[in-house]
Design a protein around this motif. Structure first.
Motif, PDB file in Angstrom:
ATOM      1  N   GLY A  69       0.807  -1.208   0.000  1.00 44.26           N
ATOM      2  CA  GLY A  69       0.000   0.000   0.000  1.00 44.26           C
ATOM      3  C   GLY A  69       0.842   1.261   0.000  1.00 44.26           C
ATOM      4  O   GLY A  69       2.003   1.267   0.415  1.00 44.26           O
ATOM      5  N   SER A 121      -7.335   3.616  -4.900  1.00 40.42           N
ATOM      6  CA  SER A 121      -7.886   2.958  -3.711  1.00 40.42           C
ATOM      7  C   SER A 121      -9.054   3.716  -3.104  1.00 40.42           C
ATOM      8  O   SER A 121      -9.974   3.118  -2.552  1.00 40.42           O
ATOM      9  CB  SER A 121      -6.789   2.789  -2.651  1.00 40.42           C
ATOM     10  N   ALA A 187      -4.949  -2.848   0.786  1.00 40.24           N
ATOM     11  CA  ALA A 187      -3.499  -2.702   0.756  1.00 40.24           C
ATOM     12  C   ALA A 187      -2.801  -3.793   1.540  1.00 40.24           C
ATOM     13  O   ALA A 187      -1.599  -3.986   1.405  1.00 40.24           O
ATOM     14  CB  ALA A 187      -3.103  -1.343   1.336  1.00 40.24           C
TER      15      ALA A 187
END
Length: 408
Positions: A69, A121, A187
């Motif tokens: 992530g 995301s 993530a």
């Protein structure tokens, strides 16, 4: 939505700093040349080393961003960037500046890709072109800062204090990432490392990537390379502007870049909703960028500010390639797609910055006429390479259409 916007702003500040340190040698170049005796080739190597370090990190970064992530990848790297700024501040010679520049390149190497990954995301896919453009625009404010704001700062303090200030700013962004950015559950997903690297090969072998990457590489390579170092010398040696006027022009170019980044993001999204591919909008924009370079080299009788505004505005078109390629691959490959494209772009920028410096160094010296000829020769060569990349793109597109026709 508030959390998503907060995350966007913090990652965008990281990209702002990335752009600031990328172009900071432009206003510092005369000072470094006089104080430390650096030649044009040394200046080119020093500045382009940022792009080399940046590019060298991209492949492992793609794997790490998809595996861990953006937050957990960016924080430790920015600590390295802060260290690089401090090393630069206390450097006593060329080798110290090289070390500081190397650390800055490695430390900010994830800023853009982490931002793009965070956008994927936290935001819906239909917002990608606009949010990517907004990220690029905030980065462009870093390009604005290396014009008049940095020139003003250098009038009241030294370049060494400037680097210390940059280190403090980076430290504040690290704290914001730690305290204000939450983790996203996706993530945390972990896949075998071998599968991660096979994903890189999958992207690299993709016909759509192979077709667009060379054009984006040379177009953005020229834009980043010139905007980050050689715009100032060109304005002084060829356009015959004073250092102050050249700094004003760099600021105007940075502001045009901000407008262009947002404008191309908005335009790409609008046209895409009407059935026009993002890739097509990007290519037309990169054609406009080639026109801007040609107009500058030919010294057409237009205001200098207008020519360089057109340069800054059209030079951002290549950012649409990120959103275009993101649509061609699964979301779990997003980090690797972005970093592979960035690898290509920054290799191009390294070649432009170092290559321009080498040609300027070997060109006969002694008068303004020869300096102007050297700058023009650099840009004519760069335009020729961009034309070849454009032909490669259209040849690949024609081959794909023919293949689809045969399959049908």
């Amino acid at each position: 939505m508030k959390t998503a916007l907060r995350v966007f702003i913090i990652f965008s500040l990281g990209y702002f700093v990335s752009y600031l340190v990328r172009g900071i040698n432009l206003p510092l170049a005369p000072l470094l040349s006089s104080e430390l005796g650096l030649s044009p080739a040394q200046l080119g190597l020093l500045t382009s080393l940022y792009f080399f370090a940046f590019a060298a990190c991209q492949l492992p970064l793609g794997v790490m961003l998809d595996r861990f992530g953006p937050r957990r990848v960016l924080m430790p790297l920015l600590v390295l960037a802060a260290l690089g700024a401090l090393v630069s501040a206390y450097a006593e010679g060329f080798s110290g500046l090289l070390m500081g520049r190397l650390l800055l390149g490695v430390g900010t190497s994830a800023c853009m890709m982490a931002g793009l990954k965070a956008i994927i995301s936290w935001f819906d896919a239909r917002h990608l072109p606009l949010m990517n453009g907004a990220l690029y625009a905030i980065g462009g404010l870093g390009a604005v800062a290396v014009g008049v704001p940095v020139e003003w700062a250098l009038s009241v303090t030294s370049w060494r204090v400037l680097f210390v200030t940059v280190a403090m700013l980076i430290g504040l962004i690290v704290l914001a990432l730690f305290w204000l950015v939450p983790e996203r559950s996706e993530a945390q997903a972990v896949s075998p490392i071998g599968s991660q690297w096979r994903g890189i090969a999958e992207v690299f072998r993709s016909p759509v990537f192979v077709r667009i990457a060379p054009l984006a590489m040379v177009s953005q390579g020229v834009f980043l390379g010139v905007q980050g170092l050689w715009a100032g010398p060109y304005l002084r040696d060829v356009t015959q502007l004073s250092p102050g006027a050249a700094a004003n022009m760099v600021t105007i170019m940075g502001l045009a870049m901000v407008v262009g980044a947002v404008g191309f993001g908005w335009l790409g999204r609008r046209l895409h909703s009407h059935g026009i591919a993002l890739q097509s909008t990007a290519v037309v924009g990169m054609l406009a960028f080639m026109l801007a370079q040609l107009l500058i080299v030919l010294e057409v009788p237009l205001p200098v500010w207008l020519l360089w505004s057109f340069y800054g505005f059209s030079g951002t078109a290549g950012v649409l390639c990120y959103a275009s390629l993101a649509q061609e691959f699964p979301a779990q490959l997003a980090g690797r797609v972005s970093t592979l494209l960035t690898l290509a772009l920054f290799i191009g920028a390294f070649i432009v910055q170092y290559g321009f410096g080498l040609l300027l160094n070997i060109w006969p010296h002694g008068d303004v006429f020869n300096a102007a000829l050297a700058h023009r020769a650099n840009w004519i060569l760069a335009l020729g390479v961009q034309a070849c990349a454009l032909l490669w793109f259209y040849r690949g597109k024609a081959d794909r259409l023919m293949l689809n026709h045969v399959k049908a």
